[in-house]
Design a protein around this motif. Structure first.
Motif, PDB file in Angstrom:
ATOM      1  N   ASP A   1       4.838   0.117 -24.124  1.00 44.53           N
ATOM      2  CA  ASP A   1       5.417  -0.010 -22.891  1.00 44.53           C
ATOM      3  C   ASP A   1       6.512   0.767 -22.654  1.00 44.53           C
ATOM      4  N   SER A   2       6.754   1.294 -21.377  1.00 40.47           N
ATOM      5  CA  SER A   2       7.663   2.214 -21.089  1.00 40.47           C
ATOM      6  C   SER A   2       9.086   1.564 -21.200  1.00 40.47           C
ATOM      7  N   LYS A   3       9.166   0.265 -21.322  1.00 42.95           N
ATOM      8  CA  LYS A   3      10.276  -0.040 -21.512  1.00 42.95           C
ATOM      9  C   LYS A   3      10.907  -0.532 -22.911  1.00 42.95           C
ATOM     10  N   GLY A   4       9.815  -0.027 -23.724  1.00 43.14           N
ATOM     11  CA  GLY A   4      10.077  -0.270 -25.219  1.00 43.14           C
ATOM     12  C   GLY A   4      10.931   0.644 -25.832  1.00 43.14           C
ATOM     13  N   GLY A   5      11.443   1.741 -25.064  1.00 46.50           N
ATOM     14  CA  GLY A   5      12.507   2.662 -25.569  1.00 46.50           C
ATOM     15  C   GLY A   5      13.493   3.063 -24.621  1.00 46.50           C
ATOM     16  N   ALA A   6      14.573   3.742 -24.887  1.00 46.54           N
ATOM     17  CA  ALA A   6      15.467   4.349 -23.689  1.00 46.54           C
ATOM     18  C   ALA A   6      15.729   5.519 -24.125  1.00 46.54           C
ATOM     19  N   ARG A   7      14.961   6.481 -23.636  1.00 47.83           N
ATOM     20  CA  ARG A   7      14.901   7.959 -23.993  1.00 47.83           C
ATOM     21  C   ARG A   7      16.205   8.506 -23.161  1.00 47.83           C
ATOM     22  N   GLU A   8      16.638   7.995 -22.238  1.00 54.41           N
ATOM     23  CA  GLU A   8      17.777   8.306 -21.559  1.00 54.41           C
ATOM     24  C   GLU A   8      19.086   8.463 -22.418  1.00 54.41           C
TER      25      GLU A   8
END
Length: 276
Positions: free
Chosen positions: A210-217
């Motif tokens: 899920d794209s919400k599973g990490g905070a690459r920013e």
């Protein structure tokens, strides 16, 4: 702080040069593994940064049995052995059970103890008895200064070739929080300290696909904070197509972005050395 130099292949971990632990989170098909190794080799040569290749043959802590866990011990070690032979990288992989230590030690240069398992005495002793370098990941539940306990178990078992890796504290609500004081406390133990940057941005409880599973920013600010705080190495999981990765798809960095990502870290590390 005086840091013991730990030799991994030809790499002096804890010396003046920043080193990199990198590779896909989990071993996938061989072509992906080789493509990643090829790019890491180019980056290593271009930037002059030493690389330890990392990938897991088993991810035994996935949140669902339906999620990909890896190819297993035998097939995974075959792929890691090929990467070592073809590209010359030292190899790091994690072990979850004491009986995995000996076969893994026959192929790999570094045995990694997962954060959740860092207080498991039998696992630490089995890893120590291989004589290989041991990378102990800081448990999310443990005060950083108390990493002296797993370190002590390895030393008592006859092995002081140790690296310590920070990945943040569990603070509830699925977040990991990185406290820069942990770098100081673990550095006081006298072993090289690594910052596991990509795991520190995982959102636990959310599937890694899920794209919400990490905070690459947060990758740039966290990585620079860790290097400025004096870590000896950085741990960055990479993949040719992170969005298609079979594990930690939301937190791995594209291997094609890694060179530019590393440049300011290498520069910052050189500045930090002047003020130690």
């Amino acid at each position: 702080m005086s840091v013991k130099k730990v030799k991994v292949g030809s790499i002096d971990c804890g010396a003046d040069n920043l080193f990199l632990i990198s590779g896909p989170c989990v071993i996938e098909e061989e072509s992906i593994m080789l493509k990643t190794a090829e790019e890491l080799k180019k980056i290593s040569e271009c930037l002059g940064v030493a690389v330890i290749y990392k990938s897991s043959f088993l991810k035994d802590n996935r949140s669902s049995l339906s999620y990909y866990q890896g190819p297993g011990l035998e097939e995974g070690l075959k792929i890691l052995a090929r990467i070592k032979k073809d590209f010359g990288f030292p190899i790091l992989t994690d072990i979850h059970y004491p009986d995995q230590a000996k076969p893994v030690g026959e192929v790999c240069d570094v045995l990694q103890i997962p954060a959740y398992l860092c207080m498991q005495s039998g696992l630490l002793v089995a890893a120590a008895q291989t004589g290989k370098v041991i990378n102990i990941k800081h448990g999310q539940f443990l005060a950083a200064e108390n990493m002296k306990h797993p370190v002590g178990k390895c030393v008592d078992a006859g092995n002081d070739q140790i690296i310590l890796t920070e990945r943040g504290y569990t603070m509830g609500y699925n977040d990991l929080i990185v406290d820069p004081r942990a770098f100081y406390h673990m550095g006081k133990l006298g072993y090289p300290v690594v910052f596991d940057i990509t795991h520190s941005i995982r959102k636990y409880g959310i599937p890694s696909a899920d794209s919400k599973g990490g905070a690459r920013e947060f990758l740039p600010v966290l990585s620079r904070a860790g290097v400025a705080a004096g870590v000896d190495g950085v741990f960055i999981e990479v993949h040719p197509e992170p969005e298609k990765a079979l594990c930690d798809a939301a937190s791995q960095l594209s291997v094609y972005q890694l060179e530019e990502f590393m440049k300011p870290l290498i520069e910052l590390h050189a500045i930090e050395l002047k003020y130690r």
